[in-house]
Design a protein around this motif. Structure first.
Motif, PDB file in Angstrom:
ATOM      1  N   HIS A 121       0.872  -1.178   0.000  1.00  0.00           N
ATOM      2  CA  HIS A 121       0.000   0.000   0.000  1.00  0.00           C
ATOM      3  C   HIS A 121       0.906   1.223   0.000  1.00  0.00           C
ATOM      4  O   HIS A 121       1.522   1.542   1.014  1.00  0.00           O
ATOM      5  N   ARG A 122       1.012   1.879  -1.119  1.00  0.00           N
ATOM      6  CA  ARG A 122       1.985   2.954  -1.337  1.00  0.00           C
ATOM      7  C   ARG A 122       1.865   4.033  -0.265  1.00  0.00           C
ATOM      8  O   ARG A 122       0.763   4.454   0.096  1.00  0.00           O
ATOM      9  N   ILE A 123       3.003   4.460   0.243  1.00  0.00           N
ATOM     10  CA  ILE A 123       3.045   5.602   1.165  1.00  0.00           C
ATOM     11  C   ILE A 123       2.823   6.845   0.311  1.00  0.00           C
ATOM     12  O   ILE A 123       3.683   7.241  -0.469  1.00  0.00           O
ATOM     13  N   GLY A 124       1.663   7.453   0.445  1.00  0.00           N
ATOM     14  CA  GLY A 124       1.246   8.506  -0.472  1.00  0.00           C
ATOM     15  C   GLY A 124       1.810   9.876  -0.183  1.00  0.00           C
ATOM     16  O   GLY A 124       2.527  10.114   0.799  1.00  0.00           O
ATOM     17  N   GLU A 125       1.466  10.807  -1.057  1.00  0.00           N
ATOM     18  CA  GLU A 125       1.942  12.197  -0.959  1.00  0.00           C
ATOM     19  C   GLU A 125       1.590  12.876   0.370  1.00  0.00           C
ATOM     20  O   GLU A 125       2.318  13.767   0.804  1.00  0.00           O
ATOM     21  N   PRO A 126       0.486  12.481   1.033  1.00  0.00           N
ATOM     22  CA  PRO A 126       0.196  13.136   2.314  1.00  0.00           C
ATOM     23  C   PRO A 126       1.204  12.829   3.424  1.00  0.00           C
ATOM     24  O   PRO A 126       1.093  13.401   4.506  1.00  0.00           O
ATOM     25  N   TYR A 127       2.167  11.961   3.140  1.00  0.00           N
ATOM     26  CA  TYR A 127       3.103  11.546   4.181  1.00  0.00           C
ATOM     27  C   TYR A 127       4.549  11.840   3.779  1.00  0.00           C
ATOM     28  O   TYR A 127       5.382  10.941   3.677  1.00  0.00           O
TER      29      TYR A 127
END
Length: 219
Positions: free
Chosen positions: A175-181
């Motif tokens: 589950h990709r670590i997204g831009e919000p993080y």
């Protein structure tokens, strides 16, 4: 007699111990377990019938469970990098973060892996959904927790980072670590650039086809 480690180069928990060994340039012999190494597999099962790796053998002593192995290494084979601080309060923080990465990141990612390994489309879908739900919660907490820190508990690389590296490596595949993080993404990048971690990543490259969800074209 050198230390012996039984494990697999693609195994996240094997990585955790290998990273600790590489950090201190501790000499050891790696005995890979798997169908292509039947002698090593037989030895491993004779020594540890619970069928979990890694297993550390130091002469007549056998040590299992990754956090315990790393603590044992610090006691019996210390090196320049102290992975568990001497000060009790700091050591408690390190141990807490070590457990967080194992229990709330790696275990969360494992739901998707198990679902894919089942071969059942419904279980695969359910596993991915459960992993995504749990990992989003973990990512959100870590984004705040890691703010202003170089490593998991501050400026020193510790046991917690040994746990974080494989956990975040594979979790991001699930589950990709997204831009919000951005904080968490930066931390993962620093981990992968660390020589001890990069060595574990490179050692596992030949086995990426084993990842049941399909290894992404990155890292």
């Amino acid at each position: 007699m050198p230390l012996i480690v039984y494990g697999h180069a693609f195994s996240s928990y094997t990585w955790k111990v290998l990273i600790a060994l590489h950090e201190n340039a501790t000499p050891f012999e790696f005995r890979q377990v798997g169908p292509d190494q039947p002698a090593n597999t037989t030895e491993w099962l004779q020594r540890w019938p619970l069928r979990k790796f890694p297993l550390l053998v130091d002469g007549e002593r056998q040590v299992v469970e990754t956090s315990i192995i790393i603590e044992y290494l610090q006691q019996a084979h210390p090196g320049p990098v102290q992975l568990i601080p001497e000060e009790a309060a700091l050591a408690l923080e390190v141990r807490f973060m070590d457990r967080f990465f194992d229990l709330h990141v790696m275990d969360a990612a494992q739901h998707a892996v198990n679902g894919a390994l089942s071969g059942d489309a419904t279980k695969r879908s359910e596993g991915l959904a459960l992993s995504a739900e749990k990992l989003e919660r973990a990512y959100g907490w870590l984004e705040t927790r890691l703010a202003g820190m170089t490593w998991a508990t501050g400026e020193a690389f510790t046991l917690a980072d040994c746990a974080a590296a494989p956990s975040l490596f594979y979790a991001d595949w699930v589950h990709r670590i997204g831009e919000p993080y951005p904080v968490l993404r930066g931390y993962r990048a620093r981990l992968l650039a660390r020589p001890s971690v990069a060595r574990a990543v490179d050692g596992a490259r030949p086995y990426r086809a084993l990842f049941p969800l399909g290894a992404p074209e990155r890292d």
